[in-house]
Design an enzyme around this catalytic site. Sequence first.
Site, PDB file in Angstrom:
ATOM      1  N   ARG A  69       0.805  -1.237   0.000  1.00  0.00           N
ATOM      2  CA  ARG A  69       0.000   0.000   0.000  1.00  0.00           C
ATOM      3  C   ARG A  69       0.831   1.277   0.000  1.00  0.00           C
ATOM      4  NH1 ARG A  69      -3.328  -3.001   3.499  1.00  0.00           N
ATOM      5  NH2 ARG A  69      -5.217  -3.669   2.426  1.00  0.00           N
ATOM      6  N   LYS A  77       3.341  11.895 -11.449  1.00  0.00           N
ATOM      7  CA  LYS A  77       2.601  10.850 -12.185  1.00  0.00           C
ATOM      8  C   LYS A  77       3.506   9.635 -12.328  1.00  0.00           C
ATOM      9  CE  LYS A  77       0.026  13.233 -15.783  1.00  0.00           C
ATOM     10  NZ  LYS A  77      -0.202  13.099 -17.224  1.00  0.00           N
ATOM     11  N   GLU A 130      11.294  18.934 -24.923  1.00  0.00           N
ATOM     12  CA  GLU A 130      10.401  19.262 -23.797  1.00  0.00           C
ATOM     13  C   GLU A 130      10.776  20.605 -23.163  1.00  0.00           C
ATOM     14  OE1 GLU A 130       7.718  17.531 -23.453  1.00  0.00           O
ATOM     15  OE2 GLU A 130       8.268  15.679 -24.488  1.00  0.00           O
ATOM     16  N   LYS A 154       7.163  23.184 -14.854  1.00  0.00           N
ATOM     17  CA  LYS A 154       6.262  22.033 -14.780  1.00  0.00           C
ATOM     18  C   LYS A 154       5.650  21.929 -13.381  1.00  0.00           C
ATOM     19  CE  LYS A 154       5.424  17.205 -15.649  1.00  0.00           C
ATOM     20  NZ  LYS A 154       5.865  15.885 -16.085  1.00  0.00           N
ATOM     21  N   GLU A 191      -4.891  17.161 -13.680  1.00  0.00           N
ATOM     22  CA  GLU A 191      -5.091  17.366 -15.111  1.00  0.00           C
ATOM     23  C   GLU A 191      -6.523  17.708 -15.502  1.00  0.00           C
ATOM     24  OE1 GLU A 191      -3.167  15.282 -19.017  1.00  0.00           O
ATOM     25  OE2 GLU A 191      -2.588  14.665 -17.030  1.00  0.00           O
ATOM     26  N   ARG A 218      -3.053  21.782 -16.473  1.00  0.00           N
ATOM     27  CA  ARG A 218      -2.022  20.807 -16.813  1.00  0.00           C
ATOM     28  C   ARG A 218      -2.066  20.400 -18.288  1.00  0.00           C
ATOM     29  NH1 ARG A 218       0.241  16.230 -12.650  1.00  0.00           N
ATOM     30  NH2 ARG A 218       1.873  15.456 -13.988  1.00  0.00           N
ATOM     31  N   ASN A 265       0.590  19.516 -22.676  1.00  0.00           N
ATOM     32  CA  ASN A 265       0.423  18.686 -23.876  1.00  0.00           C
ATOM     33  C   ASN A 265       0.744  19.451 -25.155  1.00  0.00           C
ATOM     34  OD1 ASN A 265      -0.357  16.342 -22.620  1.00  0.00           O
ATOM     35  ND2 ASN A 265      -2.515  16.932 -22.534  1.00  0.00           N
ATOM     36  N   HIS A 280       1.951  17.791 -28.237  1.00  0.00           N
ATOM     37  CA  HIS A 280       1.838  16.346 -27.999  1.00  0.00           C
ATOM     38  C   HIS A 280       0.644  15.694 -28.680  1.00  0.00           C
ATOM     39  CE1 HIS A 280       5.080  17.065 -25.254  1.00  0.00           C
ATOM     40  NE2 HIS A 280       5.130  15.799 -24.891  1.00  0.00           N
ATOM     41  N   HIS A 282       1.808  12.774 -30.728  1.00  0.00           N
ATOM     42  CA  HIS A 282       1.491  11.366 -30.422  1.00  0.00           C
ATOM     43  C   HIS A 282       1.031  10.633 -31.675  1.00  0.00           C
ATOM     44  CE1 HIS A 282       0.994  12.128 -25.862  1.00  0.00           C
ATOM     45  NE2 HIS A 282       2.146  11.542 -26.116  1.00  0.00           N
ATOM     46  N   HIS A 331      10.002  10.056 -29.497  1.00  0.00           N
ATOM     47  CA  HIS A 331       8.967  10.927 -28.933  1.00  0.00           C
ATOM     48  C   HIS A 331       9.280  12.420 -29.159  1.00  0.00           C
ATOM     49  CE1 HIS A 331       5.866  12.148 -26.077  1.00  0.00           C
ATOM     50  NE2 HIS A 331       6.765  12.912 -25.478  1.00  0.00           N
TER      51      HIS A 331
END
Length: 344
Positions: free
Chosen positions: A110, A132, A174, A216, A226, A230, A234, A237, A241, A251
């Site tokens: 946990r 994340k 980035e 960030k 998000e 947030r 993207n 992106h 993507h 990427h």
Amino acid sequence: MERVPIHGSGGASEIWVGGRLDRLAERLPAGRRVVVVTDANVQRLYGHCLPPDLLQLVIGTGEGIKTLDTVADIYGALLDAGADRSAFLLGVGGGIVCDVTGFAASTYMRGVGFAFAATTLLAQVDASVGGKNGVNFRGFKNMVGTFNQPAFVICDPAVLSTLPEVEVQCGLAEVVKHALIADRALLSFLEDNAERAVALEPDVVRRLVGDSVRIKSAVVNRDERESGERRKLNFGHTFGHAVEKVAGVPHGHAVSVGMVVAAEISAARGRIGRQEVDRIRALLERLGLPLRTDADREAVLAALGRDKKRQGDRIHFVLLDAPGRAVVEEIALEELQSAAAGVC
Ligand SMILES: NC(=O)c1ccc[n+]([C@@H]2O[C@H](COP(=O)([O-])OP(=O)(O)OC[C@H]3O[C@@H](n4cnc5c(N)ncnc54)[C@H](O)[C@@H]3O)[C@@H](O)[C@H]2O)c1
């Protein structure tokens, strides 16, 4: 060395920009069983810099190992080693190691404590920041995961010297994204120091990492889960993507093309001028990033049509209101079609 504090609902974290991997022992919690998770490349290059008494669990490399199976292997090794709830996991590696370690630590018994030593530029400017953690499932990226902050992150510029060129480019993409969405001064700094950034000069890297982490984390602090702000992260992106999926390019290369498309749409909507688009294109080029892709345009548009951000024939898209300021707007898929014609 610079300390950037992060305050997330999953706890507080601190990022040490310019911290040294070989002095990591000073930051580890006393009296707890520390277990290292790293990948085979990083272990070969930097395993000897870590305190010798720590158990090191070595995972493979590549997106294909970011799975629940790898996490299960880590649970098994922790159990075999008698690790209990006081254990502390230290991920030493790129974004993949950080994601796997953060998820394993957040779920083992946990949740046990964890931290990262981020060893790729992408991990230092992006993947290790924001809390994340997750793994891929049935080929879908980051399908299973948690929001949970590491106790600390160490970003040592020295370890970046062994990175392959393409990994440096992916990290720089980035950084450009962060500058474009939130920091005009960082954009100017990149323009003044593009070649020094490519050469990973330590002073330049420290500024790029420090500013990226601050940008960030500020966005994440305002919107950890998000729901709005947030989404600006993207930028580049959504289209990127689709390019990545269709062409299988790295990427950061796909994101670079995606940023060109987003800049072109921003200009077509009158939000930024033509010379600003040219400025962005010139910077990306100097950083070794592509402005177009060989991917089949129809296939890219079809992939965009399947994007989860799509609603009917419209899609949420991050645009520039100015260099250094982003806005999220709905755009028609048609607008994307004409912008796509310029890059693929
Ligand atoms: N959690 C988040 O918020 C977040 C954000 C962005 C990206 N990510 C994830 O990050 C992952 C990509 O991360 P990445 O680009 O760091 O990839 P990666 O972890 O695969 O590392 C890239 C390659 O560089 C090698 N490497 C690492 N450090 C090195 C060093 N110092 N010298 C030489 N080689 C080194 C690795 O072994 C690997 O082969 C993706 O899975 C992505 O989903 C997560």
